[in-house]
Scaffold this active site. Structure first.
Site, mmCIF file in Angstrom:
data_model
loop_
_atom_site.group_PDB
_atom_site.id
_atom_site.type_symbol
_atom_site.label_atom_id
_atom_site.label_comp_id
_atom_site.label_asym_id
_atom_site.label_seq_id
_atom_site.Cartn_x
_atom_site.Cartn_y
_atom_site.Cartn_z
ATOM 1 N N CYS A 131 0.773 -1.418 -0.140
ATOM 2 C CA CYS A 131 0.254 -0.399 -0.174
ATOM 3 C C CYS A 131 0.951 0.620 -0.312
ATOM 4 O O CYS A 131 2.161 1.561 0.326
ATOM 5 C CB CYS A 131 -0.794 0.050 1.274
ATOM 6 S SG CYS A 131 -2.194 -1.076 0.953
ATOM 7 N N SER A 188 -0.361 -14.805 -2.251
ATOM 8 C CA SER A 188 1.070 -14.546 -0.475
ATOM 9 C C SER A 188 0.295 -13.428 -0.544
ATOM 10 O O SER A 188 -0.424 -13.020 0.991
ATOM 11 C CB SER A 188 1.870 -14.574 -0.241
ATOM 12 O OG SER A 188 2.437 -14.568 -1.031
ATOM 13 N N GLY A 210 -1.811 -19.746 -5.179
ATOM 14 C CA GLY A 210 -0.897 -18.873 -5.094
ATOM 15 C C GLY A 210 -0.042 -18.128 -4.916
ATOM 16 O O GLY A 210 1.142 -17.679 -4.550
ATOM 17 N N ALA A 214 11.012 -4.454 -0.115
ATOM 18 C CA ALA A 214 12.462 -4.455 -0.862
ATOM 19 C C ALA A 214 12.903 -3.130 -1.846
ATOM 20 O O ALA A 214 11.610 -2.843 -2.552
ATOM 21 C CB ALA A 214 12.358 -6.373 -1.971
ATOM 22 N N HIS A 257 -1.148 -7.468 -7.721
ATOM 23 C CA HIS A 257 0.148 -7.655 -7.943
ATOM 24 C C HIS A 257 0.419 -8.324 -8.528
ATOM 25 O O HIS A 257 -0.711 -9.630 -8.941
ATOM 26 C CB HIS A 257 1.278 -8.028 -7.073
ATOM 27 C CG HIS A 257 1.717 -8.539 -5.980
ATOM 28 N ND1 HIS A 257 0.618 -9.551 -5.226
ATOM 29 C CD2 HIS A 257 2.259 -9.881 -6.322
ATOM 30 C CE1 HIS A 257 0.429 -10.340 -4.924
ATOM 31 N NE2 HIS A 257 1.826 -10.732 -5.503
ATOM 32 N N ASN A 265 11.181 -8.668 -5.273
ATOM 33 C CA ASN A 265 10.303 -9.858 -4.842
ATOM 34 C C ASN A 265 11.382 -9.895 -3.394
ATOM 35 O O ASN A 265 12.632 -9.971 -3.230
ATOM 36 C CB ASN A 265 10.364 -10.839 -5.365
ATOM 37 C CG ASN A 265 8.833 -12.028 -4.474
ATOM 38 O OD1 ASN A 265 9.389 -12.012 -3.603
ATOM 39 N ND2 ASN A 265 8.551 -11.919 -5.189
#
Lengths: 259, 259
Positions: B53, B168, B166, B61, B173, B82
């Site tokens: 956000c 998380s 898949g 990162a 995104h 990532n």
């Protein structure tokens, strides 16, 4: 009303010309019932409703053979047709030659079920080594029957344990699919093993060094986690002596090593 | 205590000599957190805890670029590294030559994240066509940066929507992975398309006849269900004019057709 709209087409094998591979379409598979209540909460139903239980044989598709062969109500293993087959033994075999355009051939093949115990609550892991050996021998016998059909090029034995693995019935069973084509992943593996043999003069499976990845070993088999596993908990069981076909396995080895 | 036992090894690419393929091992991926409470009951967490956000940039990162480039708190899209990469940009590239035995090379590569909106509750499907076009242009720009690295042979852009796919993180995104090898499924598809071209003189994708499988069409793209789909709800979006690389797409077409 909904029932009338259920697709009732025969299975077919369609050519994907972009990837140069064949894809199996089986509308009947979506109609199969499940005795798992929900994937997230797998509670096997009461055995009184299970067609795989002893006493419910008439609710199943036709039997192919049982073990022992001369048993009646006291059978230990039954090999039957799958009531909702992915491929159909009643279709004519069409040779899936490579053609340009959108090509589909009939979904000919055999889809069988091996009921591993007459008792609903008994899992394969509950059986004695000798009993597991009998299940594997039943698979071997059925493979030998299927390979006598000229059109069959590949037989796969598989077991889905639990609803999240794809099982629709909680009663312990394995399945067998016999196809008129060799799946591309299988022929790719065979090509790769042939290439390894040409380079080294050895079988790449016999050449595996288990080292720290060894799980168990017996007189005739080793089980291990492959060095480049593609799934969590992936395990391979490899015969110690070079052997190219499951159905050529020695019956004595099978029973002695199903631990 | 449990934290101390968490694996902290670098990613590596292992050779599966049986199947002649490379398998990516990434211990760090198992450490990544999730803001989905459970796979069976995906309830996105409160946005005050979400690092994707606006206002939480310091929890992520390092950023690679943002859109608009000169924006501060009013960014629309951010492309970042990532935090739990499947491959590592800090490792040295080792050429994965084919060797006999158990071979592993470093898991060199780039794994980036495209944050598609500064607002937690906005999905890609909530964006206007022009905004979706901007997301695709951000992907195009990052692909062009990645392909300037000599060791990179393949870039994949993908989006996991929802925990069961898949994902998380629930904040909208996409991801991008750049690898030093071309995955076998991709090279198999390219080989197949080359074979089709040799046989027919045509591109097999340009040659698709949508017929009844057409979902939508615009000036520059068609979307359809492929004849031999391998998944339920599989959809392909194909440019009308022959185009071999996503990053060569015309910026105007992208924005005009993201409907």
């Amino acid at each position: 009303m909904a029932e009338a709209e259920t697709p009732n087409r025969s299975p077919e094998i369609r050519k994907d010309k972009i990837h140069n591979r064949w894809v199996l379409f089986s509308p009947a598979r979506s109609r199969r019932p499940s005795d798992f209540k929900a994937k997230s909460n797998p509670q096997p139903n009461n055995q009184t409703e299970c067609p795989f239980c002893a006493g419910h044989e008439h609710e199943c598709a036709p039997e192919i053979f049982r073990v022992p062969a001369d048993s009646t109500n006291d059978w230990k293993i039954r090999v039957i047709q799958n009531l909702y087959p992915a491929v159909s033994r009643e279709l004519d075999f069409q040779n899936p030659v490579s053609l340009v355009g959108d090509v589909a051939v009939s979904g000919f093949g055999f889809h069988d079920v091996v009921i591993e115990s007459p008792v609903h609550s008994v899992n394969l892991s509950d059986l004695s080594p000798a009993q597991v050996g009998e299940v594997l021998l039943a698979c071997k016998k059925r493979i030998e029957q299927l390979r006598s059909c000229d059109s069959i090029k590949y037989v796969q034995v598989f077991k889905n344990h639990g609803a999240s693995a794809g099982a629709s019935m909680s009663h312990s069973h394995s399945q067998m699919i016999a196809l008129p084509i060799v799946p591309p992943t299988v022929s790719a593996r065979l090509d790769s093993m042939m290439e390894y043999y040409k380079q080294t003069g050895k079988c790449s499976l016999c050449d595996i060094q288990p080292n720290e990845l060894l799980i168990a070993e017996s007189d005739h088999f080793i089980s291990l986690v492959p060095f480049a596993a593609t799934f969590a908990f992936e395990i391979w069981i490899i015969p110690r002596d070079h052997s190219s076909h499951f159905h050529e396995i020695d019956s004595e080895k099978l029973s002695a090593n199903s631990t």
